[in-house]
Design a protein around this motif. Structure first.
Motif, PDB file in Angstrom:
ATOM      1  N   ALA A 160       0.832  -1.199   0.000  1.00  9.88           N
ATOM      2  CA  ALA A 160       0.000   0.000   0.000  1.00  9.88           C
ATOM      3  C   ALA A 160       0.866   1.247   0.000  1.00  9.88           C
ATOM      4  O   ALA A 160       0.645   2.184  -0.776  1.00  9.88           O
ATOM      5  N   ALA A 161       1.875   1.275   0.881  1.00  9.52           N
ATOM      6  CA  ALA A 161       2.723   2.453   0.999  1.00  9.52           C
ATOM      7  C   ALA A 161       3.720   2.562  -0.149  1.00  9.52           C
ATOM      8  O   ALA A 161       4.009   3.664  -0.634  1.00  9.52           O
ATOM      9  N   GLU A 162       4.272   1.446  -0.598  1.00  7.43           N
ATOM     10  CA  GLU A 162       5.322   1.477  -1.621  1.00  7.43           C
ATOM     11  C   GLU A 162       4.764   1.566  -3.034  1.00  7.43           C
ATOM     12  O   GLU A 162       5.335   2.249  -3.887  1.00  7.43           O
ATOM     13  N   SER A 163       3.650   0.900  -3.305  1.00  6.93           N
ATOM     14  CA  SER A 163       3.202   0.756  -4.686  1.00  6.93           C
ATOM     15  C   SER A 163       1.829   1.338  -4.985  1.00  6.93           C
ATOM     16  O   SER A 163       1.490   1.524  -6.145  1.00  6.93           O
ATOM     17  N   MET A 164       1.008   1.597  -3.961  1.00 10.55           N
ATOM     18  CA  MET A 164      -0.319   2.161  -4.192  1.00 10.55           C
ATOM     19  C   MET A 164      -0.396   3.645  -3.878  1.00 10.55           C
ATOM     20  O   MET A 164      -1.338   4.314  -4.305  1.00 10.55           O
ATOM     21  N   GLY A 165       0.529   4.153  -3.073  1.00 11.85           N
ATOM     22  CA  GLY A 165       0.444   5.540  -2.636  1.00 11.85           C
ATOM     23  C   GLY A 165      -0.449   5.745  -1.426  1.00 11.85           C
ATOM     24  O   GLY A 165      -0.743   6.883  -1.061  1.00 11.85           O
ATOM     25  N   ARG A 166      -0.909   4.652  -0.800  1.00 15.58           N
ATOM     26  CA  ARG A 166      -1.727   4.786   0.420  1.00 15.58           C
ATOM     27  C   ARG A 166      -0.822   4.651   1.634  1.00 15.58           C
ATOM     28  O   ARG A 166      -0.386   3.575   1.995  1.00 15.58           O
ATOM     29  N   MET A 167      -0.558   5.786   2.298  1.00 16.72           N
ATOM     30  CA  MET A 167       0.347   5.798   3.442  1.00 16.72           C
ATOM     31  C   MET A 167      -0.376   5.654   4.766  1.00 16.72           C
ATOM     32  O   MET A 167       0.267   5.484   5.799  1.00 16.72           O
ATOM     33  N   ARG A 168      -1.711   5.717   4.758  1.00 19.87           N
ATOM     34  CA  ARG A 168      -2.477   5.723   5.999  1.00 19.87           C
ATOM     35  C   ARG A 168      -3.139   4.388   6.246  1.00 19.87           C
ATOM     36  O   ARG A 168      -3.370   3.601   5.335  1.00 19.87           O
ATOM     37  N   GLY A 169      -3.514   4.182   7.533  1.00 22.13           N
ATOM     38  CA  GLY A 169      -4.211   2.966   7.903  1.00 22.13           C
ATOM     39  C   GLY A 169      -5.452   3.216   8.744  1.00 22.13           C
ATOM     40  O   GLY A 169      -6.072   2.259   9.217  1.00 22.13           O
ATOM     41  N   TYR A 170      -5.845   4.497   8.951  1.00 21.72           N
ATOM     42  CA  TYR A 170      -7.097   4.771   9.674  1.00 21.72           C
ATOM     43  C   TYR A 170      -7.618   6.152   9.308  1.00 21.72           C
ATOM     44  O   TYR A 170      -6.864   7.032   8.881  1.00 21.72           O
ATOM     45  N   TRP A 171      -8.960   6.323   9.498  1.00 23.20           N
ATOM     46  CA  TRP A 171      -9.638   7.539   9.079  1.00 23.20           C
ATOM     47  C   TRP A 171     -10.728   7.883  10.092  1.00 23.20           C
ATOM     48  O   TRP A 171     -11.620   7.068  10.389  1.00 23.20           O
ATOM     49  N   TRP A 172     -10.675   9.089  10.647  1.00 28.41           N
ATOM     50  CA  TRP A 172     -11.677   9.551  11.607  1.00 28.41           C
ATOM     51  C   TRP A 172     -13.028   9.783  10.920  1.00 28.41           C
ATOM     52  O   TRP A 172     -13.096  10.228   9.768  1.00 28.41           O
ATOM     53  N   ALA A 173     -14.098   9.542  11.675  1.00 27.69           N
ATOM     54  CA  ALA A 173     -15.437   9.923  11.243  1.00 27.69           C
ATOM     55  C   ALA A 173     -15.668  11.392  11.575  1.00 27.69           C
ATOM     56  O   ALA A 173     -15.072  11.932  12.517  1.00 27.69           O
ATOM     57  N   PRO A 174     -16.543  12.081  10.828  1.00 30.55           N
ATOM     58  CA  PRO A 174     -16.828  13.484  11.138  1.00 30.55           C
ATOM     59  C   PRO A 174     -17.365  13.708  12.545  1.00 30.55           C
ATOM     60  O   PRO A 174     -17.210  14.805  13.090  1.00 30.55           O
ATOM     61  N   ASP A 175     -17.983  12.674  13.152  1.00 28.83           N
ATOM     62  CA  ASP A 175     -18.547  12.871  14.489  1.00 28.83           C
ATOM     63  C   ASP A 175     -17.502  12.776  15.598  1.00 28.83           C
ATOM     64  O   ASP A 175     -17.825  12.984  16.782  1.00 28.83           O
ATOM     65  N   SER A 176     -16.264  12.458  15.248  1.00 22.10           N
ATOM     66  CA  SER A 176     -15.154  12.360  16.218  1.00 22.10           C
ATOM     67  C   SER A 176     -15.365  11.272  17.255  1.00 22.10           C
ATOM     68  O   SER A 176     -14.660  11.220  18.262  1.00 22.10           O
ATOM     69  N   ARG A 177     -16.332  10.373  17.010  1.00 19.96           N
ATOM     70  CA  ARG A 177     -16.601   9.288  17.951  1.00 19.96           C
ATOM     71  C   ARG A 177     -16.279   7.915  17.355  1.00 19.96           C
ATOM     72  O   ARG A 177     -16.298   6.913  18.065  1.00 19.96           O
ATOM     73  N   HIS A 178     -16.036   7.866  16.066  1.00 20.08           N
ATOM     74  CA  HIS A 178     -15.778   6.604  15.394  1.00 20.08           C
ATOM     75  C   HIS A 178     -14.545   6.738  14.494  1.00 20.08           C
ATOM     76  O   HIS A 178     -14.230   7.835  14.011  1.00 20.08           O
ATOM     77  N   VAL A 179     -13.885   5.594  14.261  1.00 19.46           N
ATOM     78  CA  VAL A 179     -12.709   5.577  13.402  1.00 19.46           C
ATOM     79  C   VAL A 179     -12.768   4.325  12.526  1.00 19.46           C
ATOM     80  O   VAL A 179     -13.104   3.236  13.008  1.00 19.46           O
ATOM     81  N   LEU A 180     -12.467   4.502  11.246  1.00 25.33           N
ATOM     82  CA  LEU A 180     -12.322   3.382  10.320  1.00 25.33           C
ATOM     83  C   LEU A 180     -10.860   2.944  10.354  1.00 25.33           C
ATOM     84  O   LEU A 180      -9.969   3.727  10.033  1.00 25.33           O
ATOM     85  N   VAL A 181     -10.608   1.705  10.773  1.00 25.35           N
ATOM     86  CA  VAL A 181      -9.243   1.257  11.052  1.00 25.35           C
ATOM     87  C   VAL A 181      -8.933  -0.018  10.271  1.00 25.35           C
ATOM     88  O   VAL A 181      -9.749  -0.955  10.252  1.00 25.35           O
ATOM     89  N   SER A 182      -7.769  -0.050   9.662  1.00 27.38           N
ATOM     90  CA  SER A 182      -7.346  -1.263   8.956  1.00 27.38           C
ATOM     91  C   SER A 182      -6.655  -2.225   9.915  1.00 27.38           C
ATOM     92  O   SER A 182      -5.971  -1.816  10.858  1.00 27.38           O
ATOM     93  N   ARG A 183      -6.853  -3.494   9.672  1.00 29.12           N
ATOM     94  CA  ARG A 183      -6.133  -4.562  10.359  1.00 29.12           C
ATOM     95  C   ARG A 183      -5.308  -5.304   9.318  1.00 29.12           C
ATOM     96  O   ARG A 183      -5.841  -5.753   8.304  1.00 29.12           O
ATOM     97  N   VAL A 184      -4.018  -5.413   9.539  1.00 28.23           N
ATOM     98  CA  VAL A 184      -3.109  -6.050   8.590  1.00 28.23           C
ATOM     99  C   VAL A 184      -2.480  -7.268   9.243  1.00 28.23           C
ATOM    100  O   VAL A 184      -1.884  -7.162  10.322  1.00 28.23           O
ATOM    101  N   ASP A 185      -2.618  -8.411   8.584  1.00 25.87           N
ATOM    102  CA  ASP A 185      -1.997  -9.650   9.047  1.00 25.87           C
ATOM    103  C   ASP A 185      -0.978 -10.077   7.997  1.00 25.87           C
ATOM    104  O   ASP A 185      -1.342 -10.465   6.887  1.00 25.87           O
TER     105      ASP A 185
END
Length: 710
Positions: A160-185
């Motif tokens: 993701a970081a080397e070949s896709m350009g996606r450097m992040r693994g989580y994203w806050w919700a606008p309500d500041s109460r929830h987060v979208l989080v990746s799990r990598v195995d």
């Protein structure tokens, strides 16, 4: 040079990072407001001299981003750009932009990628591969705990970081109460073990590296609440194993997923209550679907912002409608504000400019001077950062009505800076904007010791874009010059352009050593349209090498001072691969080569990058055979210097070492220069300086030995 820009919602304040000088690697956090700069955070005052030890996950993030500086190298803000969070030596720091000094925030362990919630009340971060949220008083919540040595939450996996350009693994919700989080195995991923041969007492480190044809990391997503609730996001992961993008806006969470063969990308909406997904859009391509930074995105009304490839043009689409004209090549989406979209695009392959699309007003170019520009915009203000013929320049343009592009998201990564400042009202974009004001942000970078003097050419039947660099002391007709080709020549990178960048300075430096230096962007390089880019599908060698030879012959016909009986070629990474291939397959044209970090065996490179161009090696093995140097070592009959960093975890040193062994077994003399401790981008300035001299001497000696013109 100033870089990593963030604008406040009203467009009055600009945050950025800049080191202390051209020889000071320590990044500091600054704010520009009302024409004045204010230092927000100086690492020397917070943690002392130097950057200290950083967590291994942070070190890897910096390597993927080719980050060479120390101190504050990245940061994130709340929506109001009032609270800024950053990490120093693994500790969590924050500062308020309206005043006050930086303060430390207690964290559960070494901190990686801290990001404030939109309301500025919490800061999320990753520590020891677990995901945490802390409030400013130090109350910490571990929302996701790693459940094994191969599992991490909130971090981007290698491809993701080397070949896709996606450097992040989580994203806050606008309500500041929830987060979208990746799990990598990374359990299924093969391990590589990288040690330091210069220090045999130091144990090697294990690196999960998915080589072409082997298993990828397993990537899933969860929606986590501050109260500890978890919802798993569901999609067909067997058919779409790559998570190429994600986000959360007023319409809810969304993501982009890609099939293993990379011929299909789906944009999905996510129900935050159940984790169920629906298909919003699907892109397909018989070769591969090109990923464009900043997409997918959505406007305030929910219209999808996506690229669309058709023939010779990569279009920007909004709500399913093309909004850019034929021939204008979309490069990246910089951001969306309301219904406006800020993006970069090229109408001339030698330049890249910042554009704005607004319903009812169409598309308008904001950067005016020659060069390659990127930027951010918000609240009627745009920061324009460009590599121009005068060097790197950065300025703030007020009063355009342009807004999109917030934070340090896609399109803001290239290092940028300024030359001498221009006064208000005279900067990019003001030609058609009488009310706009422009003010430069100062650069502290050193001026190069050489001034590039490129002659731009269109070469051969394919009208290849080339730049010819001649010595400043050379007079036309005064004598023949040996020729040095200095290409990259591969996907996603352009070297030929109307801008004084690092690469053009290096090419001019080699010219001052007595070469006529030719740089050419051939088939497969960007910004000449999808059809041009995808001509290399299935064969990454033949078209690239043909274009370099065609350009060389055309340049020789254009300039009689080029001695085509003494031709050398040098390059790094793909350029190194191309250089070695040149002397292997066409010794009648190329008489010496320097190959830096060359991927000699394409099966040793990563899944997402290599399968994009050559397919799966078990299904299309012939593509890997024709595009590799291995198996062809017996063809070498010209001087070849192989250079490789022994700590390179991108193009492993095994590429060079195995190929060297093949050459030796075939009785083919060659030279190998190992760089202990160096990664794919060697960071030691002293080593880099001497490496230039070493290459120059090797090539001059090799060409001087040619006595029969063969």
């Amino acid at each position: 040079m100033p870089r990593k820009f963030t604008l406040s919602p009203d467009g009055t304040r600009v945050l950025f990072v800049r080191t202390g000088s051209g020889t000071d690697p320590v990044g500091r956090l600054w704010q520009h407001e009302d024409g004045e700069e204010r230092l927000l955070a100086d690492p020397a005052l917070l943690v002392g001299a130097g950057s200290g030890t950083v967590p291994e996950e942070e070190r890897l993030r910096r390597e993927r981003a080719r980050e060479r500086s120390e101190g504050v190298v990245s940061y994130a803000t709340d929506d109001a750009a009032r609270l800024v969070a950053f990490a120093l030596s693994g500790a969590l720091w924050a500062v308020r932009t309206e005043g006050g000094t930086p303060f430390s925030v207690p964290a559960a362990g070494p901190v990686v990628d801290p990001r404030p919630s939109p309301d500025g009340r919490h800061i999320a971060y990753v520590s020891r591969r677990s995901f945490h949220v802390v409030d400013l008083s130090g109350t910490d919540r571990q929302l996701a705990r790693t459940d094994g040595p191969d599992v991490s939450y909130g971090l981007a996996e290698y491809v993701a970081a080397e070949s896709m350009g996606r450097m992040r693994g989580y994203w806050w919700a606008p309500d500041s109460r929830h987060v979208l989080v990746s799990r990598v195995d990374t359990g299924p991923v093969e391990r590589r073990y990288i040690g330091d041969p210069a220090d045999p007492t130091r144990p090697p480190r294990a690196v999960p590296y998915p080589a072409a044809g082997t298993p990828n990391a397993e990537v899933t997503l969860q929606i986590l609440s501050l109260e500890g609730e978890r919802v798993d996001v569901e999609w067909d992961r067997k058919a779409y194993e790559y998570l190429v993008g994600a986000g959360w806006d007023a319409h809810g969470p969304y993501l982009a997923v890609q099939s293993r063969d990379q011929r299909t990308v789906r944009t999905l909406s996510v129900d935050p209550a159940t984790g169920a997904t629906d298909v919003l859009h699907e892109r397909t391509d018989p070769a591969w679907v090109e990923l464009v930074d900043g997409t997918p995105a959505r406007t305030a009304s929910g219209a999808l912002v996506l690229p669309e490839d058709d023939g010779d043009t990569r279009y920007l689409t909004v709500g399913g409608r093309r909004v850019t004209p034929d021939g204008l090549q979309l490069c990246a989406v910089l951001g969306v504000e309301g219904e406006q979209v800020l993006f970069t695009a090229s109408e001339d392959p030698l330049e890249t400019h910042v554009w704005r699309h607004e319903p009812g007003h169409g598309c308008r170019r904001l950067s005016r001077g020659s060069g390659r520009y990127t930027g951010v915009g918000r609240g009627g203000t745009v920061v324009l950062a460009g590599v121009t013929p005068r060097g790197d320049e950065v300025g703030v343009l007020w009063g355009t009505g342009a807004g999109p592009g917030s934070g340090t998201g896609p399109g803001t990564r290239p290092g940028t800076g300024t030359g001498p400042g221009r006064g208000p009202g005279t900067g990019p974009g003001t030609e058609s904007d009488e009310e706009a004001r422009y003010q430069a942000i100062a650069s502290l970078a050193e001026q190069p010791s050489v001034t590039p003097r490129p002659l731009h050419l269109r070469l051969g039947e394919r009208q290849l874009h080339g730049a010819l660099f001649l010595p400043s002391w050379h007079e036309e007709g005064a004598g023949k010059l040996p020729v040095l080709l200095d290409p990259y020549g591969g996907p996603t990178v352009q070297l030929v352009g109307r801008g004084r960048g690092w690469n053009s300075c290096v090419s001019q430096w080699f010219a001052e050593q007595g070469f006529a230096v030719l740089v050419v962007d051939g088939r497969g390089t960007p910004n000449r349209g999808p059809a041009w880019e995808k001509t290399i599908h299935g064969d990454q060698l033949t078209p690239a090498l043909e274009d370099q030879m065609d350009a060389l012959r055309a340049a020789g016909a254009h300039c009689d001072d080029l001695d085509l009986t003494r031709v050398a070629i040098r390059g790094w990474s793909f350029g190194g691969f191309l250089a070695a291939a040149a002397v292997l397959h066409h010794p009648e044209v190329f008489h010496a080569a320097v190959a830096g970090a060359p991927p000699t065996d394409q099966r040793l490179y990563d899944t997402h990058w290599k399968e994009r161009y050559l397919g799966h090696p078990e299904q299309q093995p012939e593509n890997y055979v024709r595009s590799s140097l291995t198996g062809h070592g017996h063809l070498l009959r010209r001087p070849l210097l192989l250079v490789h960093g022994l700590a390179d975890d991108n193009v492993a040193a095994a590429h060079t070492l195995r190929f060297s062994a093949e050459l030796l077994a075939a009785g083919k003399p060659h030279s190998v220069l190992p760089l202990p401790g160096a990664t794919h981008l060697p960071a030691d300035d002293a080593v880099n300086e001497q490496l230039l001299h070493f290459q120059r001497d090797f090539l001059l000696d090799a060409l001087a030995e040619r006595g029969d013109g063969e």
